[in-house]
Design a protein around this motif. Structure first.
Motif, mmCIF file in Angstrom:
data_model
loop_
_atom_site.group_PDB
_atom_site.id
_atom_site.type_symbol
_atom_site.label_atom_id
_atom_site.label_comp_id
_atom_site.label_asym_id
_atom_site.label_seq_id
_atom_site.Cartn_x
_atom_site.Cartn_y
_atom_site.Cartn_z
ATOM 1 N N LYS A 46 -9.215 -1.027 -20.259
ATOM 2 C CA LYS A 46 -8.038 -0.403 -20.856
ATOM 3 C C LYS A 46 -6.996 -0.277 -19.746
ATOM 4 N N VAL A 47 -5.875 -0.968 -19.929
ATOM 5 C CA VAL A 47 -4.771 -0.919 -18.972
ATOM 6 C C VAL A 47 -3.770 0.079 -19.527
ATOM 7 N N THR A 48 -3.452 1.113 -18.734
ATOM 8 C CA THR A 48 -2.703 2.231 -19.301
ATOM 9 C C THR A 48 -1.343 2.524 -18.688
ATOM 10 N N LYS A 49 -1.108 2.062 -17.464
ATOM 11 C CA LYS A 49 0.184 2.392 -16.851
ATOM 12 C C LYS A 49 0.354 1.626 -15.549
ATOM 13 N N PHE A 50 1.553 1.705 -14.998
ATOM 14 C CA PHE A 50 1.805 1.225 -13.645
ATOM 15 C C PHE A 50 1.479 2.363 -12.691
ATOM 16 N N SER A 51 0.958 2.014 -11.533
ATOM 17 C CA SER A 51 0.680 3.018 -10.517
ATOM 18 C C SER A 51 0.862 2.381 -9.147
ATOM 19 N N SER A 52 0.553 3.152 -8.107
ATOM 20 C CA SER A 52 0.783 2.681 -6.747
ATOM 21 C C SER A 52 -0.230 3.299 -5.797
ATOM 22 N N PHE A 53 -0.481 2.609 -4.696
ATOM 23 C CA PHE A 53 -1.345 3.146 -3.646
ATOM 24 C C PHE A 53 -0.540 3.860 -2.563
ATOM 25 N N TYR A 54 0.756 4.031 -2.783
ATOM 26 C CA TYR A 54 1.598 4.727 -1.819
ATOM 27 C C TYR A 54 1.054 6.138 -1.591
ATOM 28 N N PRO A 55 0.988 6.672 -0.398
ATOM 29 C CA PRO A 55 1.567 6.186 0.854
ATOM 30 C C PRO A 55 0.636 5.293 1.679
ATOM 31 N N THR A 56 -0.589 5.051 1.195
ATOM 32 C CA THR A 56 -1.509 4.195 1.942
ATOM 33 C C THR A 56 -0.949 2.787 2.089
ATOM 34 N N SER A 57 -0.404 2.261 0.999
ATOM 35 C CA SER A 57 0.241 0.942 1.033
ATOM 36 C C SER A 57 1.285 0.887 -0.073
ATOM 37 N N ASN A 58 2.161 -0.090 0.029
ATOM 38 C CA ASN A 58 3.222 -0.254 -0.972
ATOM 39 C C ASN A 58 2.790 -1.167 -2.116
ATOM 40 N N ILE A 59 1.532 -1.143 -2.460
ATOM 41 C CA ILE A 59 1.041 -1.968 -3.565
ATOM 42 C C ILE A 59 1.322 -1.257 -4.890
ATOM 43 N N ILE A 60 1.900 -2.012 -5.817
ATOM 44 C CA ILE A 60 2.142 -1.534 -7.182
ATOM 45 C C ILE A 60 1.160 -2.282 -8.074
ATOM 46 N N TYR A 61 0.555 -1.561 -9.012
ATOM 47 C CA TYR A 61 -0.466 -2.201 -9.837
ATOM 48 C C TYR A 61 -0.469 -1.663 -11.254
ATOM 49 N N LEU A 62 -1.154 -2.419 -12.112
ATOM 50 C CA LEU A 62 -1.458 -1.963 -13.461
ATOM 51 C C LEU A 62 -2.792 -1.234 -13.377
ATOM 52 N N LYS A 63 -2.799 0.006 -13.792
ATOM 53 C CA LYS A 63 -4.017 0.819 -13.710
ATOM 54 C C LYS A 63 -4.990 0.426 -14.818
ATOM 55 N N VAL A 64 -6.222 0.143 -14.420
ATOM 56 C CA VAL A 64 -7.309 -0.115 -15.361
ATOM 57 C C VAL A 64 -8.188 1.130 -15.343
ATOM 58 N N GLU A 65 -8.340 1.754 -16.500
ATOM 59 C CA GLU A 65 -9.121 2.990 -16.574
ATOM 60 C C GLU A 65 -10.574 2.732 -16.172
ATOM 61 N N GLN A 66 -11.082 3.594 -15.316
ATOM 62 C CA GLN A 66 -12.483 3.523 -14.897
ATOM 63 C C GLN A 66 -13.378 3.798 -16.111
ATOM 64 N N ASN A 67 -14.498 3.110 -16.211
ATOM 65 C CA ASN A 67 -15.481 3.410 -17.257
ATOM 66 C C ASN A 67 -16.870 3.152 -16.684
ATOM 67 N N PHE A 108 -2.983 -1.933 -22.981
ATOM 68 C CA PHE A 108 -3.783 -3.092 -23.365
ATOM 69 C C PHE A 108 -5.234 -2.636 -23.411
ATOM 70 N N GLU A 109 -5.960 -3.104 -24.407
ATOM 71 C CA GLU A 109 -7.401 -2.874 -24.466
ATOM 72 C C GLU A 109 -8.066 -4.180 -24.843
ATOM 73 N N GLU A 110 -9.146 -4.487 -24.143
ATOM 74 C CA GLU A 110 -9.900 -5.697 -24.454
ATOM 75 C C GLU A 110 -11.287 -5.593 -23.841
ATOM 76 N N THR A 111 -12.112 -6.554 -24.180
ATOM 77 C CA THR A 111 -13.455 -6.624 -23.627
ATOM 78 C C THR A 111 -13.597 -7.957 -22.908
ATOM 79 N N ILE A 112 -14.061 -7.888 -21.682
ATOM 80 C CA ILE A 112 -14.250 -9.088 -20.865
ATOM 81 C C ILE A 112 -15.734 -9.420 -20.858
ATOM 82 N N ASP A 113 -16.048 -10.700 -21.030
ATOM 83 C CA ASP A 113 -17.452 -11.090 -21.151
ATOM 84 C C ASP A 113 -17.971 -11.907 -19.973
ATOM 85 N N ARG A 114 -17.218 -11.913 -18.861
ATOM 86 C CA ARG A 114 -17.685 -12.674 -17.701
ATOM 87 C C ARG A 114 -16.995 -12.200 -16.429
#
Length: 173
Positions: A68-89, A141-147
């Motif tokens: 489940k991809v739920t939002k944009f997030s960032s690792f700032y201040p550790t790094s300037n990486i911007i990412y799509l957050k995938v909910e932990q499960n 976004f929600e989906e199931t990955i099989d590999r």
């Protein structure tokens, strides 16, 4: 040789991520959008047969992987990486743990934060500008990955699939 283990999301999610990556991710041309399960590690040809056998075993014991991809997030201040957050499960967490134990034992380099990188290596001002815009956008976004996939790195820095492992006991060695 360097190897890594990743999940590739659907084309829909990849297209969405790439709409940002082509502008903001310096690794855009090196690897498609992905969720890293095991960061790059060194292995030799002799270890590959045992590694792939173990990965097939892990895959057989792993159910399909919901994401489940739920939002944009960032690792700032550790790094300037911007990412799509995938909910932990539980499935993702267990798979990550499996890939850091036994034959693959070793403390992960980073805490496991499932994500799809969309921006990296941005100068401070550009990072702040881009992140301030994307963090307000609605993402779902929600989906199931099989590999999952074992990748290896080529001399030019790009990554390619060495082997694919279907989860849920669909394949055996």
């Amino acid at each position: 040789m360097k190897y890594g283990i990743v999940l590739f999301p659907s084309k829909c999610i990849q297209d969405f991520a790439n709409s940002y990556r082509k502008r903001y991710d310096s690794h855009y041309a090196l690897i498609p959008p992905h969720i890293t399960l095991k960061y790059p590690f060194e292995a030799n040809e002799g270890q590959l047969k045992e590694m792939t056998k173990e990965l097939h075993r892990i895959a057989a014991e792993t159910p399909p992987i919901p994401i489940k991809v739920t939002k944009f997030s960032s690792f700032y201040p550790t790094s300037n990486i911007i990412y799509l957050k995938v909910e932990q499960n539980d499935v993702l967490k267990h798979l990550h743990e499996q890939l850091h134990s036994g034959l693959f034992a070793g403390k992960p380099e980073f805490a496991f934060v499932p994500h799809i990188t969309i921006g990296r290596d941005l100068p401070g001002a550009e990072y702040a500008d881009v992140y301030s815009q994307v963090k307000l956008q609605h993402v779902h976004f929600e989906e199931t990955i099989d590999r999952f996939h074992l990748l290896y790195q080529l001399e030019n820095g790009s990554w390619t699939v060495y082997d694919t492992f279907v989860v849920g006991g669909k394949e055996t060695v």
